[in-house]
Write a protein that holds these residues in place. Structure first.
Motif, PDB file in Angstrom:
ATOM      1  N   ASN A   1     -31.362  -3.543   9.244  1.00  0.00           N
ATOM      2  CA  ASN A   1     -30.301  -2.685   8.695  1.00  0.00           C
ATOM      3  C   ASN A   1     -30.826  -1.559   7.821  1.00  0.00           C
ATOM      4  N   ILE A   2     -31.949  -0.973   8.213  1.00  0.00           N
ATOM      5  CA  ILE A   2     -32.460   0.205   7.516  1.00  0.00           C
ATOM      6  C   ILE A   2     -31.772   1.408   8.160  1.00  0.00           C
ATOM      7  N   GLU A   3     -30.851   1.982   7.428  1.00  0.00           N
ATOM      8  CA  GLU A   3     -29.968   3.010   7.975  1.00  0.00           C
ATOM      9  C   GLU A   3     -30.700   4.315   8.268  1.00  0.00           C
ATOM     10  N   GLU A   4     -30.279   4.961   9.352  1.00  0.00           N
ATOM     11  CA  GLU A   4     -30.909   6.206   9.796  1.00  0.00           C
ATOM     12  C   GLU A   4     -30.805   7.329   8.768  1.00  0.00           C
ATOM     13  N   ASN A   5     -29.813   7.283   7.901  1.00  0.00           N
ATOM     14  CA  ASN A   5     -29.632   8.386   6.950  1.00  0.00           C
ATOM     15  C   ASN A   5     -30.602   8.330   5.763  1.00  0.00           C
ATOM     16  N   ILE A   6     -31.441   7.276   5.661  1.00  0.00           N
ATOM     17  CA  ILE A   6     -32.383   7.222   4.535  1.00  0.00           C
ATOM     18  C   ILE A   6     -33.802   7.649   4.919  1.00  0.00           C
ATOM     19  N   TYR A   7     -34.021   7.969   6.199  1.00  0.00           N
ATOM     20  CA  TYR A   7     -35.355   8.395   6.625  1.00  0.00           C
ATOM     21  C   TYR A   7     -35.267   9.489   7.689  1.00  0.00           C
ATOM     22  N   ASN A   8     -36.363  10.210   7.830  1.00  0.00           N
ATOM     23  CA  ASN A   8     -36.529  11.197   8.900  1.00  0.00           C
ATOM     24  C   ASN A   8     -37.886  10.947   9.533  1.00  0.00           C
ATOM     25  N   ILE A   9     -37.953  11.126  10.842  1.00  0.00           N
ATOM     26  CA  ILE A   9     -39.206  10.946  11.559  1.00  0.00           C
ATOM     27  C   ILE A   9     -39.579  12.281  12.209  1.00  0.00           C
ATOM     28  N   TYR A  10     -40.836  12.680  11.999  1.00  0.00           N
ATOM     29  CA  TYR A  10     -41.345  13.932  12.555  1.00  0.00           C
ATOM     30  C   TYR A  10     -42.590  13.664  13.400  1.00  0.00           C
ATOM     31  N   LEU A  11     -42.736  14.443  14.444  1.00  0.00           N
ATOM     32  CA  LEU A  11     -43.960  14.443  15.234  1.00  0.00           C
ATOM     33  C   LEU A  11     -44.865  15.514  14.649  1.00  0.00           C
ATOM     34  N   CYS A  12     -46.093  15.160  14.346  1.00  0.00           N
ATOM     35  CA  CYS A  12     -47.073  16.118  13.860  1.00  0.00           C
ATOM     36  C   CYS A  12     -48.113  16.320  14.942  1.00  0.00           C
ATOM     37  N   GLU A  13     -48.328  17.571  15.318  1.00  0.00           N
ATOM     38  CA  GLU A  13     -49.398  17.941  16.232  1.00  0.00           C
ATOM     39  C   GLU A  13     -50.401  18.748  15.431  1.00  0.00           C
ATOM     40  N   LYS A  14     -51.563  18.161  15.229  1.00  0.00           N
ATOM     41  CA  LYS A  14     -52.598  18.788  14.410  1.00  0.00           C
ATOM     42  C   LYS A  14     -53.677  19.339  15.334  1.00  0.00           C
TER      43      LYS A  14
END
Length: 91
Positions: A66-79
């Motif tokens: 129950n870790i709600e989507e509104n408390i985190y953001n996920i990003y793809l990093c291309e270095k």
């Protein structure tokens, strides 16, 4: 040129970053806390670095606990070399 791809997960508090890092490590997922990249915005100065291959496990664990989507953001990093490109990660 060497290209590295990984995930950055951001939260709004340092407490959450530390709690989620421990939670993911205890679940056997290799993650580490890193400074929040300057290109990303969050009210917390830290983020979690994770491998792309682990995204399905991470999302499943978040949903099961129950870790709600509104408390985190996920990003793809291309270095590429010293240049980093960030984009929202979509499953």
């Amino acid at each position: 040129m060497n290209i590295e791809k990984f995930l950055i997960i951001t939260f709004d508090s340092t407490h959450l970053v530390m709690k989620i890092e421990k939670f993911l490590l205890d679940a056997g997922i290799s993650v580490q806390i890193i400074p929040l990249p300057g290109e990303l915005k969050s009210s917390c100065g830290f983020s979690i670095k994770a491998e792309i291959e682990d995204i399905n496990k991470i999302i499943l664990l978040f949903n099961e606990n129950n870790i709600e989507e509104n408390i985190y953001n996920i990003y793809l990093c291309e270095k590429i070399g010293f240049k980093k490109n960030f984009s929202p990660f979509n499953l």
